[in-house]
Write an enzyme that holds these catalytic residues in place. Structure first.
Site, PDB file in Angstrom:
ATOM      1  N   THR A   1      12.752 -28.816  24.403  1.00 45.38           N
ATOM      2  CA  THR A   1      13.587 -28.473  25.562  1.00 45.38           C
ATOM      3  C   THR A   1      12.750 -28.032  26.757  1.00 45.38           C
ATOM      4  O   THR A   1      13.127 -28.280  27.903  1.00 45.38           O
ATOM      5  CB  THR A   1      14.610 -27.382  25.206  1.00 45.38           C
ATOM      6  OG1 THR A   1      13.940 -26.284  24.579  1.00 45.38           O
ATOM      7  CG2 THR A   1      15.672 -27.920  24.275  1.00 45.38           C
TER       8      THR A   1
ATOM      9  N   CYS B   1      14.614 -60.189  18.737  1.00 45.22           N
ATOM     10  CA  CYS B   1      13.330 -60.510  18.115  1.00 45.22           C
ATOM     11  C   CYS B   1      12.794 -61.834  18.659  1.00 45.22           C
ATOM     12  O   CYS B   1      13.512 -62.844  18.682  1.00 45.22           O
ATOM     13  CB  CYS B   1      13.501 -60.598  16.600  1.00 45.22           C
ATOM     14  SG  CYS B   1      11.993 -61.054  15.712  1.00 45.22           S
TER      15      CYS B   1
ATOM     16  N   HIS C   1      13.273 -38.191  11.542  1.00 43.39           N
ATOM     17  CA  HIS C   1      14.441 -38.951  12.009  1.00 43.39           C
ATOM     18  C   HIS C   1      14.044 -40.187  12.813  1.00 43.39           C
ATOM     19  O   HIS C   1      14.857 -40.713  13.580  1.00 43.39           O
ATOM     20  CB  HIS C   1      15.352 -38.053  12.849  1.00 43.39           C
ATOM     21  CG  HIS C   1      16.076 -37.031  12.039  1.00 43.39           C
ATOM     22  ND1 HIS C   1      16.485 -35.810  12.537  1.00 43.39           N
ATOM     23  CD2 HIS C   1      16.462 -37.038  10.731  1.00 43.39           C
ATOM     24  CE1 HIS C   1      17.088 -35.116  11.574  1.00 43.39           C
ATOM     25  NE2 HIS C   1      17.081 -35.840  10.480  1.00 43.39           N
TER      26      HIS C   1
ATOM     27  N   ALA D   1      14.729 -29.578  17.929  1.00 40.26           N
ATOM     28  CA  ALA D   1      14.958 -29.875  19.339  1.00 40.26           C
ATOM     29  C   ALA D   1      14.472 -28.781  20.270  1.00 40.26           C
ATOM     30  O   ALA D   1      14.081 -29.037  21.404  1.00 40.26           O
ATOM     31  CB  ALA D   1      16.440 -30.134  19.572  1.00 40.26           C
TER      32      ALA D   1
ATOM     33  N   CYS E   1      13.333 -59.875  10.020  1.00 39.27           N
ATOM     34  CA  CYS E   1      11.954 -60.224   9.644  1.00 39.27           C
ATOM     35  C   CYS E   1      11.005 -59.031   9.699  1.00 39.27           C
ATOM     36  O   CYS E   1       9.817 -59.162   9.399  1.00 39.27           O
ATOM     37  CB  CYS E   1      11.419 -61.352  10.519  1.00 39.27           C
ATOM     38  SG  CYS E   1      11.172 -60.901  12.262  1.00 39.27           S
TER      39      CYS E   1
ATOM     40  N   ASN F   1      12.625 -19.075  16.311  1.00 39.52           N
ATOM     41  CA  ASN F   1      13.751 -19.761  16.935  1.00 39.52           C
ATOM     42  C   ASN F   1      14.416 -18.797  17.905  1.00 39.52           C
ATOM     43  O   ASN F   1      14.372 -17.584  17.708  1.00 39.52           O
ATOM     44  CB  ASN F   1      14.756 -20.224  15.866  1.00 39.52           C
ATOM     45  CG  ASN F   1      15.726 -21.258  16.400  1.00 39.52           C
ATOM     46  OD1 ASN F   1      15.318 -22.281  16.963  1.00 39.52           O
ATOM     47  ND2 ASN F   1      17.014 -21.029  16.220  1.00 39.52           N
TER      48      ASN F   1
ATOM     49  N   CYS G   1      12.925 -55.549  13.998  1.00 41.25           N
ATOM     50  CA  CYS G   1      13.888 -56.581  13.646  1.00 41.25           C
ATOM     51  C   CYS G   1      14.383 -56.333  12.222  1.00 41.25           C
ATOM     52  O   CYS G   1      13.574 -56.279  11.291  1.00 41.25           O
ATOM     53  CB  CYS G   1      13.238 -57.966  13.742  1.00 41.25           C
ATOM     54  SG  CYS G   1      14.329 -59.299  13.184  1.00 41.25           S
TER      55      CYS G   1
END
Length: 240
Positions: free
Chosen positions: A25, A147, A119, A21, A130, A210, A127
């Site tokens: 930012t 759908c 993620h 993340a 299907c 970081n 859907c």
């Protein structure tokens, strides 16, 4: 240290970049999991953003999903200098694989060629019946998107709590086959993503950037605790 890190990046033929993340930012996207992030404001969000809740009450799920992830603002967010730096690492002689925890799609917008969205993505929905895929514009056209083929409620392409992670094996393979592992903007607290650095081989140069220490700092050859944008600007000087 910056010159040494830059030298490793420039001399490598294969780099795997893990991003979290903190990379987004600077584009204005909140860090939902940081100590001041949005996830700390309401401890029920994990419950609402779960696969169980989606199937239990899809209408309320979509209402909360769009609010929590600020879907209406998604097209306003643009890649920042860190996304652009990662794209610049690509060259005819250097393969770069980006494995990102982020679901905002900004690595793709920056032009990175090989992006694994660990993620999932906020950019669309599928859907569950299907398996037909739909774009973000379709999702935003309806309060509760369904759908067009079978009428089922669409499920967002972002990984929900309780969903199976399907990108781990290919991510592990990328880490194992890289000469340099560059980790940027993640606290490495989320399992199993935080296991990926463990797959780096002894010969792999490992770099962590970081803004604050992580529990995995000891795994890396080079550790820089600084604002990502500032660090990227310093590293970019060696790529002129």
């Amino acid at each position: 240290m910056y010159e040494t890190v830059a030298l490793h990046l420039k001399s490598s033929e294969s780099i795997t970049v893990l991003t979290g993340a903190g990379v987004s930012t600077a584009s204005g996207i909140p860090d939902f999991r940081s100590s001041e992030g949005l996830w700390t404001e309401d401890h029920d969000r994990e419950f609402y953003m779960s696969a169980d809740y989606f199937f239990h009450d899809p209408e309320d799920f979509w209402k909360k999903y769009k609010a929590i992830f600020r879907i209406k603002l998604l097209d306003h967010y643009k890649p920042n200098v860190t996304h652009q730096f990662i794209k610049r690492l690509e060259s005819p002689n250097r393969e770069v694989t980006v494995i990102t925890q982020n679901v905002d799609g900004l690595h793709g917008l920056a032009g990175s060629t090989n992006v694994i969205e660990y993620h999932g993505s906020l950019k669309g929905a599928t859907c569950p019946n299907c398996l037909e895929s739909y774009s973000l514009s379709h999702v935003m056209s309806f309060e509760t998107p369904t759908c067009g083929s079978c009428g089922e409620y669409l499920k967002p392409d972002v990984l929900l709590f309780g969903d199976m992670i399907t990108a781990h094996e290919i991510s592990e393979k990328a880490v194992r086959h890289s000469e340099v592992l560059l980790v940027m903007g993640t606290s490495l607290l989320v399992t199993p993503f935080n296991m990926l650095p463990h797959y780096a081989k002894d010969k792999t140069t490992t770099i962590l950037i970081n803004n604050e220490p992580t529990p995995s700092d000891h795994l890396f050859d080079y550790v820089i605790h600084e604002d990502l944008s500032t660090t990227v600007e310093k590293l970019s000087e060696f790529f002129m």
